[in-house]
Write a protein that holds these residues in place. Structure first.
Motif, short mmCIF file in Angstrom:
data_model
loop_
_atom_site.label_atom_id
_atom_site.label_comp_id
_atom_site.label_asym_id
_atom_site.label_seq_id
_atom_site.Cartn_x
_atom_site.Cartn_y
_atom_site.Cartn_z
N LEU A 125 0.82 -1.22 0.00
CA LEU A 125 0.00 0.00 0.00
C LEU A 125 0.85 1.26 0.00
N GLN A 149 -9.22 4.93 3.88
CA GLN A 149 -10.47 5.56 3.43
C GLN A 149 -11.67 4.82 4.00
N THR A 203 -18.22 1.76 0.00
CA THR A 203 -18.62 2.26 -1.31
C THR A 203 -18.99 3.74 -1.26
N ARG A 233 -18.99 9.47 0.23
CA ARG A 233 -19.47 10.79 0.70
C ARG A 233 -20.03 10.68 2.11
N TYR A 261 -10.12 11.61 -5.62
CA TYR A 261 -10.30 10.18 -5.90
C TYR A 261 -9.26 9.64 -6.89
N MET A 265 -7.55 6.15 -6.68
CA MET A 265 -8.42 4.99 -6.97
C MET A 265 -8.49 4.77 -8.47
N LEU A 299 -11.31 13.43 -17.87
CA LEU A 299 -11.41 12.71 -16.60
C LEU A 299 -12.66 11.82 -16.54
N HIS A 303 -12.47 7.86 -15.87
CA HIS A 303 -13.15 7.26 -14.72
C HIS A 303 -14.08 6.14 -15.19
N VAL A 357 -20.93 -1.58 -8.29
CA VAL A 357 -20.97 -0.12 -8.14
C VAL A 357 -20.14 0.54 -9.26
N GLN A 390 -21.26 3.17 -12.25
CA GLN A 390 -20.59 4.43 -12.57
C GLN A 390 -20.38 4.54 -14.08
N LYS A 434 -25.28 9.36 -20.05
CA LYS A 434 -25.02 10.78 -20.34
C LYS A 434 -24.61 10.93 -21.80
C1 LIG Z 1 1.81 -0.14 -9.78
C2 LIG Z 1 1.07 -1.40 -9.96
C3 LIG Z 1 -0.27 -1.36 -9.35
C4 LIG Z 1 -0.90 -2.68 -9.42
C5 LIG Z 1 -2.20 -2.68 -8.64
C6 LIG Z 1 -2.51 -4.01 -8.24
C7 LIG Z 1 -3.16 -4.35 -7.20
C8 LIG Z 1 -3.72 -3.40 -6.21
C9 LIG Z 1 -3.02 -3.51 -4.98
C10 LIG Z 1 -3.44 -3.08 -3.88
C11 LIG Z 1 -4.75 -2.47 -3.64
C12 LIG Z 1 -5.10 -2.89 -2.31
C13 LIG Z 1 -6.10 -2.46 -1.69
C14 LIG Z 1 -7.20 -1.65 -2.22
C15 LIG Z 1 -7.31 -0.29 -1.56
C16 LIG Z 1 -8.72 0.23 -1.54
O1 LIG Z 1 -9.67 -0.48 -1.70
S1 LIG Z 1 -8.88 1.89 -1.24
C17 LIG Z 1 -10.60 2.19 -1.12
C18 LIG Z 1 -11.29 2.11 -2.42
N1 LIG Z 1 -12.63 2.60 -2.31
C19 LIG Z 1 -13.39 2.80 -3.33
O2 LIG Z 1 -13.03 2.56 -4.45
C20 LIG Z 1 -14.71 3.43 -3.05
C21 LIG Z 1 -15.68 3.32 -4.18
N2 LIG Z 1 -16.58 4.45 -4.18
C22 LIG Z 1 -16.38 5.53 -4.99
O3 LIG Z 1 -15.42 5.61 -5.73
C23 LIG Z 1 -17.43 6.62 -4.94
O4 LIG Z 1 -18.04 6.78 -3.77
C24 LIG Z 1 -18.49 6.43 -6.01
C25 LIG Z 1 -19.20 5.09 -5.89
C26 LIG Z 1 -17.83 6.53 -7.37
C27 LIG Z 1 -19.55 7.53 -5.89
O5 LIG Z 1 -18.88 8.73 -5.65
P1 LIG Z 1 -19.69 10.06 -5.31
O6 LIG Z 1 -18.76 11.12 -4.91
O7 LIG Z 1 -20.78 9.73 -4.36
O8 LIG Z 1 -20.17 10.39 -6.68
P2 LIG Z 1 -21.57 10.39 -7.36
O9 LIG Z 1 -22.10 9.01 -7.52
O10 LIG Z 1 -22.44 11.35 -6.68
O11 LIG Z 1 -21.11 10.97 -8.72
C28 LIG Z 1 -20.73 12.33 -8.88
C29 LIG Z 1 -19.99 12.47 -10.18
O12 LIG Z 1 -18.62 12.18 -9.97
C30 LIG Z 1 -18.20 11.21 -10.89
N3 LIG Z 1 -17.11 10.45 -10.27
C31 LIG Z 1 -17.18 9.59 -9.26
N4 LIG Z 1 -15.95 9.10 -9.00
C32 LIG Z 1 -15.10 9.69 -9.85
C33 LIG Z 1 -13.70 9.57 -10.08
N5 LIG Z 1 -12.95 8.76 -9.34
N6 LIG Z 1 -13.18 10.32 -11.03
C34 LIG Z 1 -13.93 11.13 -11.80
N7 LIG Z 1 -15.27 11.28 -11.65
C35 LIG Z 1 -15.84 10.55 -10.68
C36 LIG Z 1 -19.42 10.42 -11.17
O13 LIG Z 1 -19.30 9.67 -12.34
C37 LIG Z 1 -20.45 11.49 -11.24
O14 LIG Z 1 -20.34 12.15 -12.48
P3 LIG Z 1 -21.63 12.79 -13.14
O15 LIG Z 1 -21.08 13.55 -14.29
O16 LIG Z 1 -22.31 13.62 -12.12
O17 LIG Z 1 -22.47 11.63 -13.58
#
Ligand SMILES: CCCCC/C=C\C/C=C\C/C=C\CCC(=O)SCCNC(=O)CCNC(=O)[C@H](O)C(C)(C)COP(=O)(O)OP(=O)(O)OC[C@H]1O[C@@H](n2cnc3c(N)ncnc32)[C@H](O)[C@@H]1OP(=O)(O)O
Ligand SMILES: Cc1cc2nc3c(=O)[nH]c(=O)nc-3n(C[C@H](O)[C@H](O)[C@H](O)COP(=O)(O)OP(=O)(O)OC[C@H]3O[C@@H](n4cnc5c(N)ncnc54)[C@H](O)[C@@H]3O)c2cc1C
Length: 661
Positions: free
Chosen positions: A102, A138, A145, A148, A275, A278, A367, A371, A426, A430, A437
């Motif tokens: 991490l 986080q 999920t 917010r 974000y 992620m 972006l 995403h 989820v 997205q 849209k």
């Molecule tokens: C270098 C080598 C790497 C190799 C990798 C390999 C392995 C990985 C190794 C380790 C990883 C180990 C552990 C994992 C660590 C984790 O898990 S960290 C925690 C992760 N958590 C999440 O992912 C949470 C998921 N939830 C969300 O992302 C958000 O809450 C949501 C579901 C996307 C909703 O977000 P919210 O703010 O409520 O948005 P809403 O639904 O209201 O939408 C608003 C608009 O924003 C847009 N949007 C949402 N997210 C993004 C984004 N990331 N970027 C850009 N835009 C985003 C969304 O589409 C909406 O857009 P509109 O235009 O309004 O439709």
């Protein structure tokens, strides 16, 4: 060398080495990768006990030791290029997660993307010298999920120029972050920012959790390991409860959003920039899906050529199990999938780098596409790879269930990708949001671009309506470009269907959110079809770059199999879209069988081309030399239960029982 495996390799119709170069991105990259792998393989420090025979605590300790060794050795060898670091870690870690992973994949990237220059000057040297070992905190017990709704608070106190961090409820305790329990001394904590009495939503803060030097938890910090899980034994996924923990104002990551000394809040250009890490991991996970499924296929296919079972023709020797059509049907489409995901993984990585390059220059226009694409492809590929690994395991019969096959380990360490970095359903929703849209824009005559540009064609078609019966859209199953076209039309039909379903629900006087929920099955289906189209399209585009005719032919068959197998699995969609007719269904199966027979002679060469060293697979069933049975016996004898001829439990429980009854 097992004679069956030798024969398979001799019968291949293409040069395996050339294909390996294509997968690596060139012969020089293959050479360098192998050079780096040899550094680990020849290093006695990495010859360790089989992790399968260790307790969880021992596995964690061994993994921390390995992490520290890797850091020291790579510095010693001057390995600093990200690709080379990746090669080194892949061979050293095998299919096990990295204890301080991490720190590398989330803590450092978050620092790099959200720090101001001054913060970078302070934190980066500390993190790169491992004085600071960090994680990304986080998720909370109550919310993963819906971020917010996270409850952790960071309240600015202008009197002391500090933020005060609190976990106000049990459900607000940070839960799951990797390396949080025991390894890290700092965490990037996502918390609701309060200043001047107002909440400004989620922001990232650097929070010291253990004292540098002693590693003891700091006052107000309650931290520990969350206990054993399905897999990830090497990782101390942790909990963190913050009780009035004070950090300086400068510990809020302020590249975009800011809190001034007087408490004034300055908004970021986009609140989604928080974000970013992620999106980075989701983009990279696509390539990890390819890696996991290609490893599982290598093991299952090699074993299926060595394993002989049952009887095909009376009186003849037992056949190789890969000669059973059903075995080919289980494994060869997965092999094709592994190749497809590999090329899509490369595309996703390049796209991420291109778009984040633009973002760093202040252009946020792509972006939403990044995403949507990374979320959808992360979900699609991890679901398919997870299910595929399990198919590979079962295709090895009983021996697949043994840890000596490595398949259980690959599965349990890969399957959480369906959950972490955004739960897959989820993520698909997205992507659907973006698709709808884009559909609305295209329907209104606005041009949409990128991977959704096919929606423009759909709106043009609507302007010049055609009778379904008049269209000759029926797919030519023997022609790959016709299949790509069919996937495109299927995707646009399913996006349209989801949009109409949403409109219908909205007319039922539901709120927008209720309407969305009532058609979310259609929405996920549309995203799934969109991702499937993207993958088929990218796999086919890759073929144009392959010059060697023999390799091209082998890859063409795989791409054809991948596309056709998807039609077979989703016949309903293709029939519904008028792309397939009922009489064609038999042809789909017939064509699939022909492709299986075509690919069967090359299957070992196709997995060899992935070029996994035995040390990386760590699988008795998937050994390059195919000497499975001798090594299985040897492996079992190392089991701790075999360290004494009579186990202690016999004297403690069985003997007394026998004497009583
Ligand atoms: C270098 C080598 C790497 C190799 C990798 C390999 C392995 C990985 C190794 C380790 C990883 C180990 C552990 C994992 C660590 C984790 O898990 S960290 C925690 C992760 N958590 C999440 O992912 C949470 C998921 N939830 C969300 O992302 C958000 O809450 C949501 C579901 C996307 C909703 O977000 P919210 O703010 O409520 O948005 P809403 O639904 O209201 O939408 C608003 C608009 O924003 C847009 N949007 C949402 N997210 C993004 C984004 N990331 N970027 C850009 N835009 C985003 C969304 O589409 C909406 O857009 P509109 O235009 O309004 O439709
Ligand atoms: C091995 C592992 C490592 C992890 N590492 C980290 C880490 O380092 N840092 C970190 O912060 N977190 C980490 N996590 C946490 C991880 O990111 C979350 O578990 C993940 O984001 C999913 O959230 P959740 O657990 O709350 O699932 P939930 O959201 O509770 O999901 C449960 C079910 O509800 C459904 N659901 C939820 N919301 C919706 C919706 N809006 N529409 C439809 N269905 C919905 C889901 O589809 C799912 O079926 C890790 C988790 C694991 C398993």
């Amino acid at each position: 060398m097992n004679p069956d495996l030798r024969k398979e390799r001799e019968a291949a119709t293409f040069n395996t080495e050339l294909l390996t170069h294509i997968l690596d991105g060139g012969s020089e990259r293959t050479r360098r990768r192998r050079e780096i792998e040899s550094l680990v393989i020849g290093d006695p420090d990495f010859c360790h006990e089989d992790a399968n025979f260790l307790s969880r605590s021992e596995r964690y300790e061994a993994a921390v030791k390995k992490s520290a060794l890797m850091i020291m050795k790579m510095r010693e060898y001057g390995i600093s290029d990200p690709d080379e670091i990746y090669y080194y870690k892949c061979i050293a870690n095998g299919s096990h997660p990295e204890a301080i992973g991490l720190h590398f994949v989330m803590f450092l990237p978050t620092l790099k993307s959200l720090c101001t220059p001054a913060q970078m000057d302070k934190w980066l040297p500390l993190a790169l010298s491992f004085q600071v070992i960090g994680t990304y905190a986080q998720t909370e017990m109550g919310h993963g999920t819906h971020i917010r709704a996270l409850e952790t608070t960071a309240t600015f106190d202008p009197a002391t120029q500090e933020f005060v961090l609190n976990s106000p409820t049990v459900s607000s305790i940070k839960w799951w972050p990797g390396g949080l329990g025991k390894t890290s001394n700092h965490a990037i904590v996502l918390a609701q920012l309060y200043t001047q009495g107002q909440c400004h939503g989620l922001h990232a803060f650097i929070v010291p959790i253990r004292a540098m030097g002693t590693h003891e938890p700091l006052p107000g910090v309650v931290v520990g390991d969350i206990g054993p899980k399905f897999g990830f034994d090497e990782i101390d996924n942790g909990f963190l409860k913050l009780e009035n923990v004070r950090i300086p104002r400068e510990n809020m990551l302020m590249k975009y959003a800011k809190v001034e000394p007087d408490g004034r809040y300055i908004k970021p250009p986009s609140d989604k920039l928080t974000y970013g890490t992620m999106v980075f991991i989701r983009s990279m996970v696509v390539g990890e899906s390819a890696k996991a499924i290609s490893k599982a296929c290598t093991i299952a296919i090699r074993y299926s050529t060595v394993r002989r079972q049952s009887e095909l023709r009376p009186g003849e020797p037992e056949p190789q199990i890969l000669d059973y059509q059903t075995q080919q049907f289980k494994l060869l489409p997965l092999l094709a999938t592994a190749y497809a995901f590999h090329f899509v993984g490369q595309y996703m990585r390049q796209t991420y780098l291109r778009i984040t390059g633009d973002i760093n220059l202040g252009d946020f226009s792509e972006l939403p596409e990044l995403h949507a694409l990374s979320a959808g492809l992360k979900a699609f590929t991890t679901w398919v790879a997870s299910a595929g690994i399990e198919v590979c395991r079962m295709s090895c019969g009983g021996h697949g269930y043994s840890h000596c096959s490595s398949l259980p380990g690959i599965y349990v360490n890969f399957t959480p990708t369906c959950t972490y970095e955004g739960e897959n359903t989820v993520m698909m929703l997205q992507t659907a949001r973006y698709l709808l849209k884009s559909y609305t824009q295209a329907s209104a005559g606005q041009k949409v671009s990128g991977m959704v540009s096919y929606l423009n064609e759909m709106s043009q078609q609507r302007l010049q309506p055609q009778q379904v019966s008049a269209r000759s859209t029926s797919v030519n199953l023997k022609d790959l470009s016709s299949l790509v076209e069919a996937y495109k039309i299927r995707a646009s039909k399913l996006v349209e269907l989801a949009a109409k379903s949403l409109q219908t629900e909205l007319q039922l006087m539901k709120t927008k959110e209720d309407a969305w929920n009532h058609c979310s099955i259609d929405l996920v289906r549309a995203s799934d079809a969109h991702c499937h189209f993207v993958i088929v399209k990218l796999f086919c585009s890759k073929l144009a770059e392959v010059e060697d005719t023999a390799v091209h032919s082998a890859l063409y068959s795989l791409a054809h199999l991948y596309a056709l197998h998807g039609v077979y699995q989703n016949t309903g969609d293709f029939l519904q879209a008028g792309l397939l007719t009922v009489p064609q269904l038999t042809q789909v199966t017939q064509q699939l069988k022909e492709l299986l027979s075509q690919i069967r002679p090359n299957s070992v060469a196709l997995v060899d081309a992935f070029d996994y060293r035995d040390e990386m697979l760590n699988s008795v069933l998937g050994r390059y030399d195919g000497n499975v049975y001798d090594n299985m016996f040897e492996w079992a004898r190392k089991s701790p239960l075999n360290q004494t001829e009579v186990h202690n439990s016999f004297y403690k429980y069985l003997k007394p029982l026998q004497s009583k009854l």
